[in-house]
Motif scaffolding. Structure first.
Motif, mmCIF file in Angstrom:
data_model
loop_
_atom_site.group_PDB
_atom_site.id
_atom_site.type_symbol
_atom_site.label_atom_id
_atom_site.label_comp_id
_atom_site.label_asym_id
_atom_site.label_seq_id
_atom_site.Cartn_x
_atom_site.Cartn_y
_atom_site.Cartn_z
ATOM 1 N N GLY A 12 88.571 50.359 36.621
ATOM 2 C CA GLY A 12 87.943 51.973 36.786
ATOM 3 C C GLY A 12 88.454 52.839 37.183
ATOM 4 N N GLY A 13 89.158 54.009 35.959
ATOM 5 C CA GLY A 13 89.731 54.648 36.575
ATOM 6 C C GLY A 13 91.635 54.705 35.714
ATOM 7 N N TYR A 14 92.205 56.023 35.356
ATOM 8 C CA TYR A 14 93.607 55.818 35.219
ATOM 9 C C TYR A 14 94.228 57.296 35.369
ATOM 10 C CZ TYR A 14 90.648 58.417 31.309
ATOM 11 O OH TYR A 14 90.079 59.361 31.315
ATOM 12 N N THR A 15 94.732 57.328 35.557
ATOM 13 C CA THR A 15 95.908 59.078 35.942
ATOM 14 C C THR A 15 96.028 58.908 34.246
ATOM 15 O OG1 THR A 15 97.996 57.515 36.004
ATOM 16 C CG2 THR A 15 96.529 57.555 37.807
ATOM 17 N N GLU A 17 90.106 51.413 40.571
ATOM 18 C CA GLU A 17 89.977 50.248 41.231
ATOM 19 C C GLU A 17 89.254 50.054 39.574
ATOM 20 O OE1 GLU A 17 86.245 51.255 43.380
ATOM 21 O OE2 GLU A 17 86.287 53.271 42.242
ATOM 22 N N PRO A 18 89.131 48.305 40.290
ATOM 23 C CA PRO A 18 89.406 46.759 40.015
ATOM 24 C C PRO A 18 87.435 47.152 39.458
ATOM 25 C CG PRO A 18 89.304 46.409 41.789
ATOM 26 C CD PRO A 18 89.745 47.696 41.760
ATOM 27 N N LEU A 19 87.242 47.064 38.656
ATOM 28 C CA LEU A 19 84.858 47.339 38.214
ATOM 29 C C LEU A 19 84.264 45.618 37.540
ATOM 30 C CD1 LEU A 19 84.492 50.546 36.051
ATOM 31 C CD2 LEU A 19 84.684 50.184 38.434
ATOM 32 N N TYR A 20 83.841 44.941 38.583
ATOM 33 C CA TYR A 20 83.850 43.490 38.055
ATOM 34 C C TYR A 20 82.141 43.586 37.362
ATOM 35 C CZ TYR A 20 82.397 38.091 38.958
ATOM 36 O OH TYR A 20 82.598 37.342 38.501
ATOM 37 N N LEU A 78 78.814 46.788 39.683
ATOM 38 C CA LEU A 78 80.811 46.920 38.985
ATOM 39 C C LEU A 78 81.832 47.216 41.080
ATOM 40 C CD1 LEU A 78 80.197 49.055 36.019
ATOM 41 C CD2 LEU A 78 80.167 46.546 36.655
ATOM 42 N N THR A 79 81.737 48.401 41.357
ATOM 43 C CA THR A 79 82.290 48.871 42.421
ATOM 44 C C THR A 79 82.080 47.817 43.856
ATOM 45 O OG1 THR A 79 80.703 50.731 42.597
ATOM 46 C CG2 THR A 79 82.593 51.233 41.820
ATOM 47 N N GLY A 80 80.945 47.190 43.650
ATOM 48 C CA GLY A 80 81.478 46.449 44.915
ATOM 49 C C GLY A 80 80.083 46.986 46.124
ATOM 50 N N HIS A 81 79.499 48.451 45.492
ATOM 51 C CA HIS A 81 78.002 48.940 46.377
ATOM 52 C C HIS A 81 77.431 48.311 46.574
ATOM 53 C CE1 HIS A 81 81.959 52.678 45.926
ATOM 54 N NE2 HIS A 81 81.828 51.963 47.320
ATOM 55 N N SER A 82 76.820 48.781 47.768
ATOM 56 C CA SER A 82 75.257 49.121 47.565
ATOM 57 C C SER A 82 74.508 49.744 47.112
ATOM 58 C CB SER A 82 74.599 48.522 49.241
ATOM 59 O OG SER A 82 75.084 47.292 50.096
ATOM 60 N N TYR A 83 73.088 49.373 45.950
ATOM 61 C CA TYR A 83 72.269 50.297 45.808
ATOM 62 C C TYR A 83 71.331 51.032 46.862
ATOM 63 C CZ TYR A 83 69.901 53.018 42.335
ATOM 64 O OH TYR A 83 69.223 54.205 41.332
ATOM 65 N N TYR A 84 71.342 51.829 47.276
ATOM 66 C CA TYR A 84 70.673 52.408 48.517
ATOM 67 C C TYR A 84 68.962 52.778 47.904
ATOM 68 C CZ TYR A 84 74.733 53.351 51.705
ATOM 69 O OH TYR A 84 75.588 53.160 52.363
ATOM 70 N N THR A 85 69.620 53.325 46.546
ATOM 71 C CA THR A 85 68.127 54.228 45.800
ATOM 72 C C THR A 85 66.514 52.984 45.769
ATOM 73 O OG1 THR A 85 69.725 54.747 44.595
ATOM 74 C CG2 THR A 85 68.225 56.365 45.684
ATOM 75 N N GLU A 86 67.393 52.262 46.198
ATOM 76 C CA GLU A 86 66.021 50.609 45.378
ATOM 77 C C GLU A 86 64.821 51.097 45.601
ATOM 78 O OE1 GLU A 86 65.573 47.972 42.687
ATOM 79 O OE2 GLU A 86 67.853 48.420 43.232
ATOM 80 N N VAL A 87 64.376 51.622 47.125
ATOM 81 C CA VAL A 87 63.069 51.931 47.408
ATOM 82 C C VAL A 87 62.755 52.768 46.974
ATOM 83 C CG1 VAL A 87 63.528 50.350 49.693
ATOM 84 C CG2 VAL A 87 63.980 52.496 49.339
ATOM 85 N N LEU A 88 63.305 53.952 46.372
ATOM 86 C CA LEU A 88 62.888 55.415 46.292
ATOM 87 C C LEU A 88 62.920 55.457 44.620
ATOM 88 C CD1 LEU A 88 65.567 57.509 47.699
ATOM 89 C CD2 LEU A 88 63.580 56.813 48.514
ATOM 90 N N THR A 89 61.254 56.509 44.733
ATOM 91 C CA THR A 89 60.313 56.341 43.345
ATOM 92 C C THR A 89 61.276 57.728 43.121
ATOM 93 O OG1 THR A 89 59.125 57.376 44.311
ATOM 94 C CG2 THR A 89 58.861 55.232 43.916
ATOM 95 N N THR A 90 60.725 57.906 41.657
ATOM 96 C CA THR A 90 61.472 58.661 40.788
ATOM 97 C C THR A 90 60.276 59.234 40.843
ATOM 98 O OG1 THR A 90 60.171 57.879 39.001
ATOM 99 C CG2 THR A 90 62.868 57.992 38.669
#
Ligand code: SF4
Ligand code: SF4
Length: 310
Positions: free
Chosen positions: A108-111, A51-54, A270-282
Motif C-alpha cells: 500500500g503506497g509507493y514513491t 505498508e503491507p495491506l492484507y 487491510l491496514t490492521g486498524h480498528s474501525y471506530y465508526t461501527e457504532v455510528l449511523t449515517t
C-alpha cells in the motif's frame, strides 16, 4: 532522473472525479496525515510510508510471505496470519508482497518523482474537458510540503487547473509554498470544541482554526470549507451555530457538508486498524437540512453532499 526532481509518496491516483473541484478531475492521494479521525474513509493514507495491506479472504495460508520476509515480521498465530507492523514501518524490500501469489498481501503506497507524476497527470488531460484538472488529497497533501508545491508548480506552469483538500493541521510554512500554484482549496473542519476535537481526531483544533483564518485572508482564489457530519459529534444545533460564527469570522462563507459513510470500512482490516465508526449511523437528511437552515440563516452558503457548485 532530473536532479531537480523530488520524490513523494502516494497511495492512489483516480481519474474521472466530479465532486472535488470544477469539471472532471484526477485525484492524487498523498500518504501521511497528522490526524487520526475515527471516521476516516482512507486509513491507508494515515502512515507517511508504504505498508503491507492484507486481505484475509484471499489468503491460502501457504506462508510464502513468512518465508520471504527477512525481518521475521509475519507469524501464524491461532490459524491467523499476524503482521508486526512496527517492523514493516521501516521495510524497504516488501519481499512478502512479491512472494504472495494470491494478491492477499499487497504493497500500500509507493514513491514517485514529480516527473513521473506529471507524465501520468498529462495522460489524463484529454478526459478533463475545459474546466477539469487535478486535486491533491490524501492523507494530507501538505504533509509532503516540497513535493506538493513542486507538482502544483509543474501543473500550474502547464496550464492545468489545480485544487487541494487539506485537514489544515500542519505548520503554515508547509502550506505557504503551494499557494501561488493553487486555483481552489477545500479546507476541512471537524469540531469547534478543542477537547472534543482531540478526543475524536487525536489533536486539538488550535492549529487548524489558526490556519483557516490565515488562509481565508491570504489565499486569493476560492476556498470552500468541508465538514463530515458525524451524528452525535458535530450535528447538533449549538455546534452548527458555533461553526457558523467561525466561518463568518474568517470571511469565507461557503461550506460543503458531507454525510458520514461507511465505504472505507473494509480498508481498516487491510491496514490492521480498528474501525471506530461501527457504532455510528449515517446522518438523516432531516438533520443535514436542519444544519443547512441554521447556516443559511447566518448568510452562509451550505452545500450538502455533491451539491457544491463549481
Ligand atoms: S503468501 Fe499470500 S496467500 Fe500465502 S500466506 Fe502469505 S498472504 Fe496468505
Ligand atoms: S513489509 Fe517488509 S517487514 Fe513487513 S512483512 Fe513484508 S517483507 Fe516483512
Amino acid at each position: 532522473m532530473d536532479s531537480a526532481e523530488l520524490t513523494g509518496t502516494l497511495f492512489d491516483i483516480q481519474g474521472f472525479s466530479v465532486h472535488d473541484g470544477p469539471g472532471c478531475r484526477t485525484l492524487i492521494f498523498f500518504k501521511g496525515c497528522p490526524l487520526s479521525c475515527h471516521w476516516c474513509s482512507n486509513p491507508e493514507g494515515k502512515n507517511p510510508f508504504p505498508e503491507p495491506l492484507y486481505r484475509q479472504q484471499k489468503c491460502t495460508f501457504d506462508m510464502l510471505c513468512m518465508d520471504a520476509c527477512g525481518h521475521k515480521a509475519i507469524s501464524l498465530e491461532k490459524e491467523n496470519l499476524t503482521i508486526d507492523r512496527e517492523v514493516c514501518n521501516s521495510c524497504k524490500t516488501f519481499d512478502c508482497t512479491s512472494a504472495c501469489c494470491t494478491g492477499a498481501l499487497q504493497k500500500g503506497g509507493y514513491t514517485i518523482t514529480t516527473g513521473e507524476l506529471h507524465r501520468l497527470i498529462e495522460r489524463d488531460r484529454q478526459y478533463w474537458g475545459s474546466r477539469g484538472g487535478i486535486t491533491l488529497t490524501g492523507g494530507e497533501p501538505f504533509f509532503q510540503p516540497e513535493f506538493a508545491a513542486a507538482i502544483l508548480k509543474r501543473c500550474h506552469d502547464a496550464y492545468v487547473h489545480t485544487a487541494a483538500e487539506t485537514c489544515g493541521d500542519i505548520p503554515v510554512s508547509w502550506l505557504q509554498p503551494s499557494l501561488p500554484y493553487l486555483d481552489w482549496l477545500f479546507f476541512d473542519l471537524k469540531q469547534m470544541d478543542p477537547a472534543r476535537h482531540k478526543e475524536w481526531t487525536g489533536h486539538t483544533n488550535q492549529q487548524i482554526l489558526a490556519n483557516a483564518r490565515w488562509l481565508a485572508s491570504r489565499f486569493e482564489s476560492r476556498m470552500v470549507y468541508r465538514m463530515t457530519v458525524v451524528p452525535g459529534y458535530n450535528d447538533y444545533p449549538e455546534h452548527t451555530r458555533q461553526l457558523a460564527s467561525f466561518l463568518l469570522s474568517t470571511g469565507r462563507k461557503e461550506i460543503n457538508l458531507l454525510p458520514l459513510h461507511h465505504l472505507g470500512r473494509e480498508k481498516y482490516a487491510l491496514t490492521g486498524h480498528s474501525y471506530y465508526t461501527e457504532v455510528l449511523t449515517t446522518p438523516a437528511m432531516d438533520s443535514l437540512q436542519g444544519m443547512k437552515e441554521i447556516l443559511e440563516a447566518e448568510g452562509i452558503s451550505c452545500y450538502l453532499g455533491s451539491e457544491t457548485p463549481f
